[in-house]
Design a protein around this motif. Structure first.
Motif, mmCIF file in Angstrom:
data_model
loop_
_atom_site.group_PDB
_atom_site.id
_atom_site.type_symbol
_atom_site.label_atom_id
_atom_site.label_comp_id
_atom_site.label_asym_id
_atom_site.label_seq_id
_atom_site.Cartn_x
_atom_site.Cartn_y
_atom_site.Cartn_z
ATOM 1 N N PHE A 74 -9.573 2.819 -5.246
ATOM 2 C CA PHE A 74 -8.663 1.718 -4.947
ATOM 3 C C PHE A 74 -7.269 2.031 -5.482
ATOM 4 O O PHE A 74 -6.269 1.889 -4.787
ATOM 5 C CB PHE A 74 -9.169 0.414 -5.585
ATOM 6 N N ALA A 117 -8.789 -6.568 -0.055
ATOM 7 C CA ALA A 117 -9.922 -6.171 0.781
ATOM 8 C C ALA A 117 -10.149 -7.287 1.803
ATOM 9 O O ALA A 117 -9.886 -8.445 1.507
ATOM 10 C CB ALA A 117 -11.164 -5.965 -0.084
ATOM 11 N N PHE A 165 -12.685 -0.399 1.969
ATOM 12 C CA PHE A 165 -12.547 -0.967 0.634
ATOM 13 C C PHE A 165 -12.962 -2.435 0.725
ATOM 14 O O PHE A 165 -12.347 -3.193 1.482
ATOM 15 C CB PHE A 165 -11.107 -0.840 0.136
ATOM 16 N N GLN A 201 0.860 -1.182 0.000
ATOM 17 C CA GLN A 201 0.000 0.000 0.000
ATOM 18 C C GLN A 201 0.896 1.231 0.000
ATOM 19 O O GLN A 201 2.062 1.142 0.307
ATOM 20 C CB GLN A 201 -0.949 -0.018 1.202
ATOM 21 N N VAL A 234 -4.714 0.487 -2.821
ATOM 22 C CA VAL A 234 -5.321 -0.661 -2.149
ATOM 23 C C VAL A 234 -5.404 -1.821 -3.128
ATOM 24 O O VAL A 234 -6.027 -1.714 -4.181
ATOM 25 C CB VAL A 234 -6.724 -0.293 -1.606
ATOM 26 N N LYS A 294 -15.462 -2.086 -6.171
ATOM 27 C CA LYS A 294 -15.236 -1.996 -7.615
ATOM 28 C C LYS A 294 -16.429 -2.514 -8.406
ATOM 29 O O LYS A 294 -16.507 -2.316 -9.604
ATOM 30 C CB LYS A 294 -13.993 -2.806 -8.003
ATOM 31 N N GLU A 334 -13.016 2.031 -8.824
ATOM 32 C CA GLU A 334 -11.663 1.590 -9.161
ATOM 33 C C GLU A 334 -10.643 2.692 -8.921
ATOM 34 O O GLU A 334 -9.527 2.441 -8.492
ATOM 35 C CB GLU A 334 -11.577 1.133 -10.625
#
Length: 166
Positions: free
Chosen positions: A114, A122, A54, A20, A119, A86, A111
């Motif tokens: 993320f 999840a 997320f 991340q 990210v 997403k 998206e």
């Protein structure tokens, strides 16, 4: 043998370094509204603190993580909960659609969020303040009610050194 062990350790360290790209005290990228679609058109009001989750709606750990956050955030009035997925609104599970009410909101087709927050897995959660500075991130199941209350005390000034200000 030592060489193989050293290479393996180096690869593992390199892979975890790219997990991340958020850091405590740094600002999150703006999560532009044009890149997401809110379920039921419900956009939650701004609050002093925001939990951003997320998730993928078919994932049991994601379901448990959102339920955990709902439970520990109950009664904390200066915190809103945003859930990003997403998936499209047609593909989102029913349990997630129930969270699009009050101070919680669910954004589909996120998206961009993320990607911009880096990210890759999840469930993952981030708590930011009104200036979009990260004050906590990680697996939502690791967050306790006491820790959440401590993070969201309105009279507490977070003394965070931001590495981007150096």
């Amino acid at each position: 043998m030592k060489r193989i062990l050293a290479i393996s350790i180096s690869l593992l360290c390199a892979l975890t370094a790219f997990a991340q790209n958020l850091a405590i005290g740094e600002r999150t990228p703006p999560l532009h509204p044009k890149y997401r679609q809110w379920i039921n058109g419900h956009v939650p009001q701004n609050c002093e603190y925001t939990y951003i989750g997320f998730v993928h709606s078919a994932s049991i750990p994601c379901i448990e993580g959102v339920e955990h956050i709902d439970e520990i955030a109950d009664g904390i009035d200066n915190l809103r909960i945003l859930i990003f997925t997403k998936e499209s609104e047609d593909n989102v599970s029913g349990w997630l659609k129930l969270h699009a009410a009050g101070r919680s909101g669910v954004a589909c087709r996120s998206e961009y969020a993320f990607r911009s927050c880096g990210v890759n897995y999840a469930p993952f959660g981030v708590i930011i303040d009104a200036r979009r500075r990260v004050i906590w991130f990680g697996n939502p199941k690791q967050l306790s009610r006491e820790k959440l209350m401590k993070l969201t005390q309105s009279n507490k000034k977070h003394k965070i050194k931001c590495r981007s200000l150096k």
